[in-house]
Design a protein around this motif. Structure first.
Motif, PDB file in Angstrom:
ATOM      1  N   HIS A   1     -41.666  -2.871  18.108  1.00  0.00           N
ATOM      2  CA  HIS A   1     -42.211  -3.273  18.950  1.00  0.00           C
ATOM      3  C   HIS A   1     -42.805  -4.367  18.927  1.00  0.00           C
ATOM      4  CE1 HIS A   1     -40.939   1.413  19.840  1.00  0.00           C
ATOM      5  NE2 HIS A   1     -42.120   1.584  18.765  1.00  0.00           N
ATOM      6  N   LEU A   2     -42.838  -5.470  18.258  1.00  0.00           N
ATOM      7  CA  LEU A   2     -42.914  -6.996  18.183  1.00  0.00           C
ATOM      8  C   LEU A   2     -42.431  -7.597  18.094  1.00  0.00           C
ATOM      9  CD1 LEU A   2     -46.364  -5.851  15.848  1.00  0.00           C
ATOM     10  CD2 LEU A   2     -46.236  -6.089  18.107  1.00  0.00           C
ATOM     11  N   GLY A   3     -42.088  -8.338  19.599  1.00  0.00           N
ATOM     12  CA  GLY A   3     -41.628  -9.957  19.219  1.00  0.00           C
ATOM     13  C   GLY A   3     -42.503 -11.169  19.752  1.00  0.00           C
ATOM     14  N   GLY A   4     -41.682 -12.293  20.212  1.00  0.00           N
ATOM     15  CA  GLY A   4     -41.981 -13.729  19.662  1.00  0.00           C
ATOM     16  C   GLY A   4     -43.547 -13.963  20.548  1.00  0.00           C
ATOM     17  N   GLY A   5     -44.722 -14.765  19.768  1.00  0.00           N
ATOM     18  CA  GLY A   5     -45.699 -14.653  20.768  1.00  0.00           C
ATOM     19  C   GLY A   5     -46.315 -13.661  20.522  1.00  0.00           C
ATOM     20  N   SER A   6     -46.471 -12.300  19.761  1.00  0.00           N
ATOM     21  CA  SER A   6     -47.124 -11.233  19.648  1.00  0.00           C
ATOM     22  C   SER A   6     -48.253 -11.795  18.371  1.00  0.00           C
ATOM     23  CB  SER A   6     -46.383  -9.749  19.594  1.00  0.00           C
ATOM     24  OG  SER A   6     -45.623 -10.079  18.607  1.00  0.00           O
ATOM     25  N   SER A   7     -48.918  -9.877  17.374  1.00  0.00           N
ATOM     26  CA  SER A   7     -49.562 -10.415  16.526  1.00  0.00           C
ATOM     27  C   SER A   7     -49.596  -9.180  15.819  1.00  0.00           C
ATOM     28  CB  SER A   7     -51.328 -10.944  16.971  1.00  0.00           C
ATOM     29  OG  SER A   7     -51.006 -12.562  17.817  1.00  0.00           O
ATOM     30  N   PHE A   8     -49.970  -9.250  14.708  1.00  0.00           N
ATOM     31  CA  PHE A   8     -50.569  -7.896  13.608  1.00  0.00           C
ATOM     32  C   PHE A   8     -51.175  -9.060  12.515  1.00  0.00           C
ATOM     33  CE2 PHE A   8     -50.145  -5.057  10.195  1.00  0.00           C
ATOM     34  CZ  PHE A   8     -49.316  -3.998  10.405  1.00  0.00           C
ATOM     35  N   VAL A   9     -52.429  -8.345  12.999  1.00  0.00           N
ATOM     36  CA  VAL A   9     -53.609  -8.683  12.787  1.00  0.00           C
ATOM     37  C   VAL A   9     -54.096  -7.310  11.685  1.00  0.00           C
ATOM     38  CG1 VAL A   9     -56.465  -9.056  12.364  1.00  0.00           C
ATOM     39  CG2 VAL A   9     -54.567  -9.552  14.131  1.00  0.00           C
TER      40      VAL A   9
ATOM     41  N   GLY B   1     -56.231 -14.245  20.929  1.00  0.00           N
ATOM     42  CA  GLY B   1     -56.599 -15.020  22.041  1.00  0.00           C
ATOM     43  C   GLY B   1     -56.290 -17.124  22.052  1.00  0.00           C
ATOM     44  N   LEU B   2     -55.878 -16.898  20.267  1.00  0.00           N
ATOM     45  CA  LEU B   2     -55.156 -18.117  20.624  1.00  0.00           C
ATOM     46  C   LEU B   2     -53.989 -18.510  20.535  1.00  0.00           C
ATOM     47  CD1 LEU B   2     -55.767 -18.705  16.620  1.00  0.00           C
ATOM     48  CD2 LEU B   2     -57.444 -19.650  18.432  1.00  0.00           C
ATOM     49  N   PRO B   3     -52.960 -20.061  21.382  1.00  0.00           N
ATOM     50  CA  PRO B   3     -51.975 -19.729  21.930  1.00  0.00           C
ATOM     51  C   PRO B   3     -50.638 -19.263  21.171  1.00  0.00           C
ATOM     52  CG  PRO B   3     -53.676 -22.162  22.353  1.00  0.00           C
ATOM     53  CD  PRO B   3     -54.313 -20.751  20.930  1.00  0.00           C
ATOM     54  N   PRO B   4     -50.302 -18.962  21.573  1.00  0.00           N
ATOM     55  CA  PRO B   4     -48.927 -18.239  21.163  1.00  0.00           C
ATOM     56  C   PRO B   4     -48.094 -19.286  19.205  1.00  0.00           C
ATOM     57  CG  PRO B   4     -48.066 -18.330  22.752  1.00  0.00           C
ATOM     58  CD  PRO B   4     -49.401 -19.016  22.863  1.00  0.00           C
ATOM     59  N   GLU B   5     -48.578 -20.504  19.730  1.00  0.00           N
ATOM     60  CA  GLU B   5     -47.663 -21.314  19.090  1.00  0.00           C
ATOM     61  C   GLU B   5     -48.491 -21.078  17.561  1.00  0.00           C
ATOM     62  OE1 GLU B   5     -49.318 -24.398  21.710  1.00  0.00           O
ATOM     63  OE2 GLU B   5     -48.307 -22.403  22.132  1.00  0.00           O
ATOM     64  N   VAL B   6     -49.669 -20.619  17.750  1.00  0.00           N
ATOM     65  CA  VAL B   6     -50.911 -21.072  16.988  1.00  0.00           C
ATOM     66  C   VAL B   6     -50.979 -20.048  16.516  1.00  0.00           C
ATOM     67  CG1 VAL B   6     -53.295 -21.269  15.378  1.00  0.00           C
ATOM     68  CG2 VAL B   6     -52.230 -22.665  17.823  1.00  0.00           C
ATOM     69  N   CYS B   7     -50.633 -19.266  14.433  1.00  0.00           N
ATOM     70  CA  CYS B   7     -50.243 -18.391  14.227  1.00  0.00           C
ATOM     71  C   CYS B   7     -51.803 -18.798  12.611  1.00  0.00           C
ATOM     72  CB  CYS B   7     -49.760 -17.404  13.128  1.00  0.00           C
ATOM     73  SG  CYS B   7     -50.224 -16.522  11.847  1.00  0.00           S
ATOM     74  N   VAL B   8     -52.574 -17.408  12.976  1.00  0.00           N
ATOM     75  CA  VAL B   8     -54.077 -17.896  11.112  1.00  0.00           C
ATOM     76  C   VAL B   8     -53.680 -16.928  10.898  1.00  0.00           C
ATOM     77  CG1 VAL B   8     -56.535 -17.637  10.802  1.00  0.00           C
ATOM     78  CG2 VAL B   8     -55.919 -18.703  13.534  1.00  0.00           C
TER      79      VAL B   8
ATOM     80  N   ALA C   1     -64.853  -7.674  14.223  1.00  0.00           N
ATOM     81  CA  ALA C   1     -64.227  -7.878  16.341  1.00  0.00           C
ATOM     82  C   ALA C   1     -64.441  -8.866  16.920  1.00  0.00           C
ATOM     83  CB  ALA C   1     -64.938  -6.789  16.396  1.00  0.00           C
ATOM     84  N   ALA C   2     -65.585 -10.104  16.588  1.00  0.00           N
ATOM     85  CA  ALA C   2     -65.114 -11.666  17.170  1.00  0.00           C
ATOM     86  C   ALA C   2     -63.998 -11.884  16.924  1.00  0.00           C
ATOM     87  CB  ALA C   2     -66.915 -11.862  17.283  1.00  0.00           C
ATOM     88  N   ALA C   3     -63.923 -12.149  15.733  1.00  0.00           N
ATOM     89  CA  ALA C   3     -63.220 -12.634  14.505  1.00  0.00           C
ATOM     90  C   ALA C   3     -61.757 -11.971  15.403  1.00  0.00           C
ATOM     91  CB  ALA C   3     -63.347 -12.728  12.971  1.00  0.00           C
ATOM     92  N   VAL C   4     -61.802 -11.155  14.662  1.00  0.00           N
ATOM     93  CA  VAL C   4     -60.035 -10.995  15.698  1.00  0.00           C
ATOM     94  C   VAL C   4     -59.598 -11.407  17.313  1.00  0.00           C
ATOM     95  CG1 VAL C   4     -58.827  -8.500  16.376  1.00  0.00           C
ATOM     96  CG2 VAL C   4     -60.317  -8.744  13.948  1.00  0.00           C
ATOM     97  N   VAL C   5     -60.493 -11.189  18.238  1.00  0.00           N
ATOM     98  CA  VAL C   5     -60.194 -11.431  19.659  1.00  0.00           C
ATOM     99  C   VAL C   5     -59.830 -13.234  19.908  1.00  0.00           C
ATOM    100  CG1 VAL C   5     -61.473 -11.378  22.004  1.00  0.00           C
ATOM    101  CG2 VAL C   5     -61.701  -9.899  20.401  1.00  0.00           C
ATOM    102  N   HIS C   6     -61.039 -13.171  18.584  1.00  0.00           N
ATOM    103  CA  HIS C   6     -60.661 -15.382  18.729  1.00  0.00           C
ATOM    104  C   HIS C   6     -59.189 -15.598  17.518  1.00  0.00           C
ATOM    105  CE1 HIS C   6     -60.728 -19.365  17.545  1.00  0.00           C
ATOM    106  NE2 HIS C   6     -60.626 -18.945  16.356  1.00  0.00           N
ATOM    107  N   VAL C   7     -58.869 -14.570  17.214  1.00  0.00           N
ATOM    108  CA  VAL C   7     -57.393 -14.782  16.342  1.00  0.00           C
ATOM    109  C   VAL C   7     -56.320 -14.296  17.654  1.00  0.00           C
ATOM    110  CG1 VAL C   7     -56.002 -13.745  14.959  1.00  0.00           C
ATOM    111  CG2 VAL C   7     -58.130 -14.737  13.999  1.00  0.00           C
TER     112      VAL C   7
END
Length: 242
Positions: free
Chosen positions: A123-131, A223-230, A215-221
């Motif tokens: 279900h996850l496409g480009g710009g999505s996140s798995f944390v 919320g980053l632009p889709p071209e940024v992966c932590v 939770a704040a760390a997760v929201v930060h991650v």
């Protein structure tokens, strides 16, 4: 506009601790949230609180997880992020521990993570996140009593590295959040009368971060632009560091 305005975020382990804090923080940041956990009453109450959707499932049951994720994706109208926060912790040296305890830790922390990823990745496409909510114990073994837990978290880090290679080429961002002590009830139901467990729990609460910090760390991650992966976000309290 919140940092996650309009994003559709699914959280496992959402009935308490870090998972519940992530659900609240994501909703406060504008996301619509899907909640997955075992405890139906807590899950329903949190869904009402944050205006989200709930599905009851045990992450150790891969079929139930797939059904629950599919149902939540339908309710959410799609999926932009997953936060795999389900986890468990038992203390005990290898030579002194009931092997059933090992299985419980690995079933939740490793097999549960794999089941969540297996269900969510389609279900996850480009710009999505798995944390993944892992631990600083995923890079070291702090004590003999925490060795089995650390082994499970080392495995969780390996799962995330695998997912980056598998899903990264199509734009899915995979992040491992690795906290030190967090003041949760992760050990609340452990063996009564064990002084080592009581002492460890007291240290977690005295020195640990709060679930809201994570939770704040997760929201930060998220919320980053889709071209940024932590790749990995490791954090600890200054009290534990000292």
């Amino acid at each position: 506009m919140g940092a996650l305005e309009g994003r559709r975020v699914l959280v496992t382990g959402a009935s308490s601790g870090i998972g519940a804090a992530v659900a609240r923080a994501a909703a406060d940041a504008g996301a619509v949230v899907g909640l997955l956990a075992r405890r139906a009453d807590r899950l329903a109450a949190l869904a009402d609180e944050v205006g989200g959707h709930a599905a009851v499932a045990d992450v150790t049951d891969a079929t139930a997880v797939t059904d629950a994720v599919d149902r939540l994706v339908r309710d959410l109208g799609g999926l932009d992020a997953v936060v795999a926060a389900a986890g468990t912790l038992h203390l005990g040296a290898v030579g002194e521990t009931d092997p059933q305890r090992w299985r419980e830790v690995f079933d939740v922390n490793v097999s549960g993570l794999l089941a969540t990823a297996h269900a969510a990745l389609p279900h996850l496409g480009g710009g999505s996140s798995f944390v993944t909510i892992s631990s600083m114990s995923g890079r070291r073994v702090p004590t003999a009593a925490g060795g089995v837990y650390a082994a499970s978290k080392h495995a969780a880090h390996a799962v995330d590295e695998t997912l980056r290679r598998e899903a990264g080429p199509r734009g899915v961002r995979v992040t491992t959040v690795a906290p030190g002590f967090v003041a949760t009830d992760l050990l609340a139901a452990d063996e009564p009368g064990r002084e080592d467990v009581r002492s460890f729990r007291e240290r977690m609460h005295a020195l640990g971060l709060t679930p809201e910090h994570i939770a704040a760390a997760v929201v930060h991650v998220l919320g980053l632009p889709p071209e940024v992966c932590v790749v990995e976000y490791a954090l600890t309290s200054t009290a534990q560091q000292a």
